[in-house]
Design a protein around this motif. Structure first.
Motif, mmCIF file in Angstrom:
data_model
loop_
_atom_site.group_PDB
_atom_site.id
_atom_site.type_symbol
_atom_site.label_atom_id
_atom_site.label_comp_id
_atom_site.label_asym_id
_atom_site.label_seq_id
_atom_site.Cartn_x
_atom_site.Cartn_y
_atom_site.Cartn_z
ATOM 1 N N PRO A 186 0.823 -1.217 0.000
ATOM 2 C CA PRO A 186 0.000 0.000 0.000
ATOM 3 C C PRO A 186 0.853 1.262 0.000
ATOM 4 O O PRO A 186 2.001 1.244 0.456
ATOM 5 C CB PRO A 186 -0.800 -0.121 1.299
ATOM 6 N N SER A 187 0.284 2.330 -0.525
ATOM 7 C CA SER A 187 1.014 3.599 -0.584
ATOM 8 C C SER A 187 1.052 4.291 0.777
ATOM 9 O O SER A 187 1.892 5.149 1.004
ATOM 10 C CB SER A 187 0.387 4.526 -1.624
ATOM 11 N N LEU A 188 0.150 3.924 1.674
ATOM 12 C CA LEU A 188 0.131 4.403 3.056
ATOM 13 C C LEU A 188 0.199 3.196 3.975
ATOM 14 O O LEU A 188 -0.110 2.081 3.559
ATOM 15 C CB LEU A 188 -1.154 5.183 3.339
ATOM 16 N N SER A 189 0.558 3.411 5.224
ATOM 17 C CA SER A 189 0.593 2.290 6.161
ATOM 18 C C SER A 189 -0.832 1.781 6.401
ATOM 19 O O SER A 189 -1.804 2.539 6.255
ATOM 20 C CB SER A 189 1.208 2.725 7.489
ATOM 21 N N PRO A 190 -0.979 0.506 6.775
ATOM 22 C CA PRO A 190 -2.314 -0.015 7.077
ATOM 23 C C PRO A 190 -3.021 0.799 8.169
ATOM 24 O O PRO A 190 -4.234 0.995 8.103
ATOM 25 C CB PRO A 190 -2.044 -1.448 7.526
ATOM 26 N N GLU A 191 -2.270 1.301 9.137
ATOM 27 C CA GLU A 191 -2.865 2.106 10.199
ATOM 28 C C GLU A 191 -3.413 3.422 9.642
ATOM 29 O O GLU A 191 -4.503 3.860 10.003
ATOM 30 C CB GLU A 191 -1.846 2.379 11.310
ATOM 31 N N GLU A 192 -2.641 4.057 8.742
ATOM 32 C CA GLU A 192 -3.111 5.296 8.123
ATOM 33 C C GLU A 192 -4.329 5.040 7.242
ATOM 34 O O GLU A 192 -5.277 5.835 7.227
ATOM 35 C CB GLU A 192 -1.998 5.934 7.294
ATOM 36 N N LEU A 193 -4.313 3.932 6.525
ATOM 37 C CA LEU A 193 -5.460 3.585 5.695
ATOM 38 C C LEU A 193 -6.693 3.325 6.552
ATOM 39 O O LEU A 193 -7.802 3.739 6.193
ATOM 40 C CB LEU A 193 -5.144 2.376 4.819
ATOM 41 N N ALA A 194 -6.511 2.663 7.682
ATOM 42 C CA ALA A 194 -7.641 2.396 8.575
ATOM 43 C C ALA A 194 -8.258 3.705 9.066
ATOM 44 O O ALA A 194 -9.484 3.864 9.078
ATOM 45 C CB ALA A 194 -7.200 1.531 9.751
ATOM 46 N N ILE A 195 -7.419 4.659 9.463
ATOM 47 C CA ILE A 195 -7.920 5.962 9.902
ATOM 48 C C ILE A 195 -8.711 6.619 8.765
ATOM 49 O O ILE A 195 -9.825 7.124 8.979
ATOM 50 C CB ILE A 195 -6.764 6.869 10.366
ATOM 51 N N ALA A 196 -8.145 6.613 7.580
ATOM 52 C CA ALA A 196 -8.812 7.234 6.432
ATOM 53 C C ALA A 196 -10.113 6.517 6.082
ATOM 54 O O ALA A 196 -11.142 7.170 5.832
ATOM 55 C CB ALA A 196 -7.868 7.250 5.229
ATOM 56 N N PHE A 197 -10.092 5.192 6.053
ATOM 57 C CA PHE A 197 -11.302 4.434 5.731
ATOM 58 C C PHE A 197 -12.415 4.735 6.729
ATOM 59 O O PHE A 197 -13.573 4.935 6.352
ATOM 60 C CB PHE A 197 -11.027 2.931 5.728
ATOM 61 N N LEU A 198 -12.074 4.744 8.006
ATOM 62 C CA LEU A 198 -13.094 4.983 9.031
ATOM 63 C C LEU A 198 -13.629 6.414 8.961
ATOM 64 O O LEU A 198 -14.833 6.632 9.095
ATOM 65 C CB LEU A 198 -12.541 4.657 10.420
ATOM 66 N N ALA A 199 -12.745 7.377 8.739
ATOM 67 C CA ALA A 199 -13.196 8.762 8.613
ATOM 68 C C ALA A 199 -14.091 8.934 7.387
ATOM 69 O O ALA A 199 -15.153 9.573 7.462
ATOM 70 C CB ALA A 199 -11.991 9.702 8.542
ATOM 71 N N LEU B 254 -17.904 5.577 -2.320
ATOM 72 C CA LEU B 254 -17.031 5.183 -1.214
ATOM 73 C C LEU B 254 -16.001 4.152 -1.666
ATOM 74 O O LEU B 254 -14.824 4.255 -1.322
ATOM 75 C CB LEU B 254 -17.852 4.648 -0.035
ATOM 76 N N GLY B 255 -16.414 3.195 -2.471
ATOM 77 C CA GLY B 255 -15.469 2.200 -2.995
ATOM 78 C C GLY B 255 -14.394 2.829 -3.856
ATOM 79 O O GLY B 255 -13.220 2.459 -3.784
ATOM 80 N N LYS B 256 -14.791 3.788 -4.680
ATOM 81 C CA LYS B 256 -13.807 4.499 -5.508
ATOM 82 C C LYS B 256 -12.807 5.247 -4.639
ATOM 83 O O LYS B 256 -11.605 5.258 -4.924
ATOM 84 C CB LYS B 256 -14.509 5.484 -6.444
ATOM 85 N N LEU B 257 -13.304 5.876 -3.576
ATOM 86 C CA LEU B 257 -12.408 6.606 -2.673
ATOM 87 C C LEU B 257 -11.471 5.661 -1.936
ATOM 88 O O LEU B 257 -10.276 5.953 -1.789
ATOM 89 C CB LEU B 257 -13.222 7.443 -1.684
ATOM 90 N N TYR B 258 -11.996 4.537 -1.456
ATOM 91 C CA TYR B 258 -11.144 3.535 -0.804
ATOM 92 C C TYR B 258 -10.005 3.119 -1.738
ATOM 93 O O TYR B 258 -8.848 3.086 -1.354
ATOM 94 C CB TYR B 258 -11.941 2.280 -0.442
ATOM 95 N N ALA B 259 -10.379 2.761 -2.967
ATOM 96 C CA ALA B 259 -9.377 2.298 -3.934
ATOM 97 C C ALA B 259 -8.368 3.390 -4.257
ATOM 98 O O ALA B 259 -7.174 3.119 -4.415
ATOM 99 C CB ALA B 259 -10.062 1.799 -5.201
ATOM 100 N N LEU B 260 -8.835 4.622 -4.341
ATOM 101 C CA LEU B 260 -7.954 5.734 -4.676
ATOM 102 C C LEU B 260 -6.914 5.988 -3.586
ATOM 103 O O LEU B 260 -5.723 6.094 -3.866
ATOM 104 C CB LEU B 260 -8.781 7.000 -4.917
ATOM 105 N N ILE B 261 -7.355 6.035 -2.330
ATOM 106 C CA ILE B 261 -6.396 6.349 -1.264
ATOM 107 C C ILE B 261 -5.523 5.158 -0.892
ATOM 108 O O ILE B 261 -4.442 5.342 -0.346
ATOM 109 C CB ILE B 261 -7.065 6.922 -0.003
ATOM 110 N N ALA B 262 -5.991 3.970 -1.186
ATOM 111 C CA ALA B 262 -5.216 2.778 -0.830
ATOM 112 C C ALA B 262 -4.484 2.198 -2.038
ATOM 113 O O ALA B 262 -3.983 1.080 -1.979
ATOM 114 C CB ALA B 262 -6.126 1.730 -0.227
#
Length: 146
Positions: A98-111, A132-140
């Motif tokens: 991933p381009s971000l850490s799993p912890e950072e992705l978790a924060i972003a996904f939950l927000a 929401l799926g498009k945003l998840y895929a984009l940031i992750a």
């Protein structure tokens, strides 16, 4: 009273998180997994608006009331850890970094999920089901190997 409510919310949301994780096709591409997980989550928001709003309201209440904020923080961190673990599992299974850490992705996904819950409940017809799926895929988005 607050403790009992938090326990009920924890059980409800932990079960829903694991249910979504179990229903997502593990053999699908990363983008397909993100889209499916987001779709299932938005379905939950739409079909369980009372629970969704109660959870968001309780979070806001806890922010304003320090007596509950520590308990809510503990729950939030547990949920964040569970989401980060799911991200790690899915990325490793697909052989992706991933381009971000799993912890950072978790924060972003939950927000993003909380924001989309409010937007979807406020205007169900105005929020695209696949956003929401498009945003998840984009940031992750995985790191490009080149």
């Amino acid at each position: 009273k607050g403790d009992l409510f938090q326990a009920v919310l924890d059980d409800r949301y932990n079960a829903q998180t694991m249910r979504i994780a179990d229903l997502v096709d593990q053999s699908a591409s990363f983008t397909e997994q993100a889209a499916e997980g987001a779709r299932l989550l938005l379905d939950f928001f739409k079909h369980e608006p009372t629970w969704t709003l109660l959870a968001l309201e309780f979070d806001a209440y806890a922010i304003r009331n320090p007596a509950y904020s520590k308990r809510v923080l503990k729950h939030s961190r547990q949920l964040r850890r569970a989401v980060a673990d799911l991200v790690t599992q899915h990325m490793e299974k697909l052989g992706l970094e991933p381009s971000l850490s799993p912890e950072e992705l978790a924060i972003a996904f939950l927000a993003l999920s909380n924001g989309m819950a409010l937007a979807t409940l406020a205007d169900p017809e105005g929020v695209p089901d696949d956003l929401l799926g498009k945003l998840y895929a984009l940031i992750a988005r995985p790191v490009d190997p080149d």
